[in-house]
Design a protein around this motif. Structure first.
Motif, mmCIF file in Angstrom:
data_model
loop_
_atom_site.group_PDB
_atom_site.id
_atom_site.type_symbol
_atom_site.label_atom_id
_atom_site.label_comp_id
_atom_site.label_asym_id
_atom_site.label_seq_id
_atom_site.Cartn_x
_atom_site.Cartn_y
_atom_site.Cartn_z
ATOM 1 N N GLU A 247 0.914 -1.140 -0.096
ATOM 2 C CA GLU A 247 -0.077 0.012 -0.052
ATOM 3 C C GLU A 247 0.883 1.088 -0.047
ATOM 4 O O GLU A 247 0.611 2.098 -0.457
ATOM 5 N N TYR B 215 -2.626 -0.015 -3.329
ATOM 6 C CA TYR B 215 -3.956 -0.435 -3.634
ATOM 7 C C TYR B 215 -4.820 0.365 -2.503
ATOM 8 O O TYR B 215 -4.367 0.829 -1.401
ATOM 9 N N THR B 216 -6.175 0.625 -2.993
ATOM 10 C CA THR B 216 -6.925 1.568 -2.057
ATOM 11 C C THR B 216 -8.136 0.594 -1.457
ATOM 12 O O THR B 216 -8.664 0.964 -0.414
ATOM 13 N N ASP B 217 -8.111 -0.524 -1.993
ATOM 14 C CA ASP B 217 -9.469 -1.500 -1.750
ATOM 15 C C ASP B 217 -8.669 -2.595 -1.351
ATOM 16 O O ASP B 217 -7.989 -3.224 -2.042
ATOM 17 N N ARG B 218 -9.129 -3.246 -0.001
ATOM 18 C CA ARG B 218 -8.635 -4.580 0.208
ATOM 19 C C ARG B 218 -9.218 -5.688 -0.744
ATOM 20 O O ARG B 218 -8.133 -6.828 -0.946
ATOM 21 N N SER B 219 -10.104 -5.574 -1.639
ATOM 22 C CA SER B 219 -10.448 -6.529 -2.553
ATOM 23 C C SER B 219 -9.476 -6.684 -3.346
ATOM 24 O O SER B 219 -9.147 -7.880 -4.091
ATOM 25 N N GLN B 220 -8.726 -5.803 -3.782
ATOM 26 C CA GLN B 220 -7.719 -5.864 -4.897
ATOM 27 C C GLN B 220 -6.639 -6.713 -4.603
ATOM 28 O O GLN B 220 -5.875 -7.529 -5.208
#
Ligand code: 3PG
Length: 305
Positions: free
Chosen positions: A8, A36-41
């Protein structure tokens, strides 16, 4: 073999190139997931990775659930409080860190923060010098030892406390061993916090320790915000208008501290102790080598779970 670097807060580009070279030399593939900005990534990227290299990125049960091929996670750095070791073990995944690889960078920042505080945050007023001041180092691990080395060059009188480090190691480094943490705080005009965040250390530094420090004390935290009892810190700064607090990572109560104690507190916007090209290269390349050594030869020298 797929090695995923998920950061991140990215490594310097030169470090990423070094990691790539190590991974590709071993015939493996490097996959990069930066900023990355979202955990799903992260969950998506880790799905087919054999190895994962992270920094302070949270590697919790959801990551292990999503990572069907994962065999090893290397935290490119020292503290691994961001990794759920129990979940890793339950999923049969090895966890390692890269001790010592970024410690000089953190120690240099600690000394930089001491100078900044001693010179009144560079506000143009007359400050003080570090030479001759008593520095107490809380934990004589890799960072603590580098802090001691650099502080000796400044002419500080260095002492340290560390239940896990034999006194003769400190003495050999020209450092005075102190019997316990309260004694360290009472005697040190500057304290450098270099302990890991563990169940024993979390919120362990609060009002009593901080207010026991001598007049015009400076407390420097390049470890973890979690080791501070923030409510106690707030009260200590209110009761002792001579104390300054410098921290490499914003406390949860940063806004309130900045508002109530202007000129006496300083926080980096993002943890940046290890944010140098050199530390990124050292820790990143060590992490890549450790991943390859484990995947290829089963070597797990730096295993922590
Ligand atoms: C560490 O534990 O190694 C340091 O806190 C550095 O963390 P970072 O890689 O997130 O900057």
């Amino acid at each position: 073999m797929k090695v995923l670097v998920a950061t991140e807060k990215p490594f310097a580009p030169v470090a990423v190139e070094g990691i790539r070279a190590e991974v590709e030399k071993a015939g493996a593939e490097l996959v990069l997931l930066e900023k990355y900005t979202d955990r799903s990534q992260l969950l998506e990227a880790v799905a087919d990775a054999d190895a994962l290299i992270v920094r302070s990125d949270k590697v919790t049960a959801d990551v292990f659930d999503a990572a069907r091929n994962l065999k090893i996670v290397v935290r490119a750095g020292a503290g691994y409080d961001n990794i759920d070791l129990q979940a890793a073990t339950a999923h049969g995944v090895v966890v390692e860190n890269t001790p010592g690889q970024n410690s000089n960078a953190v120690a240099e920042l600690a000394l930089g923060m001491m100078v900044m505080a001693a010179r009144n945050m560079y506000d143009g007023t007359s400050g003080t010098e570090l030479k001759g001041k008593r520095l107490g180092i809380q934990a004589f691990g890799q960072v603590g030892r580098n802090v001691a080395r650099i502080a000796s060059g400044f002419g500080m009188e260095v002492s340290a406390v560390d239940p896990f480090c034999p006194a003769d190691v400190m003495v050999a480094a020209g450092v005075r061993p102190v019997k316990d943490v309260p004694e360290l705080y009472i005697n040190s005009e500057v304290v450098s916090i270099n302990i890991p965040a563990t169940p024993e250390t979390v919120r362990s530094i609060g009002y009593d320790l901080i207010t026991s420090m001598p007049k015009k004390a400076i407390l420097v935290n390049t470890a973890r915000k979690e080791v501070i009892d923030e409510e106690g810190l707030m009260r200590a700064l209110a009761d002792r208008s001579d104390i300054k607090y410098m921290s490499d990572i914003r406390p949860d109560c940063a806004e309130e501290l900045l508002e109530k104690f202007p000129g006496r507190v300083f926080f980096t916007p993002k943890k940046m102790g290890a944010q140098t090209a050199e530390a990124n290269i050292n820790a990143g390349i060590a992490a890549a080598r450790q991943c390859i050594a484990f995947l290829r030869d089963g070597i797990d020298r730096f295993r922590v779970n």
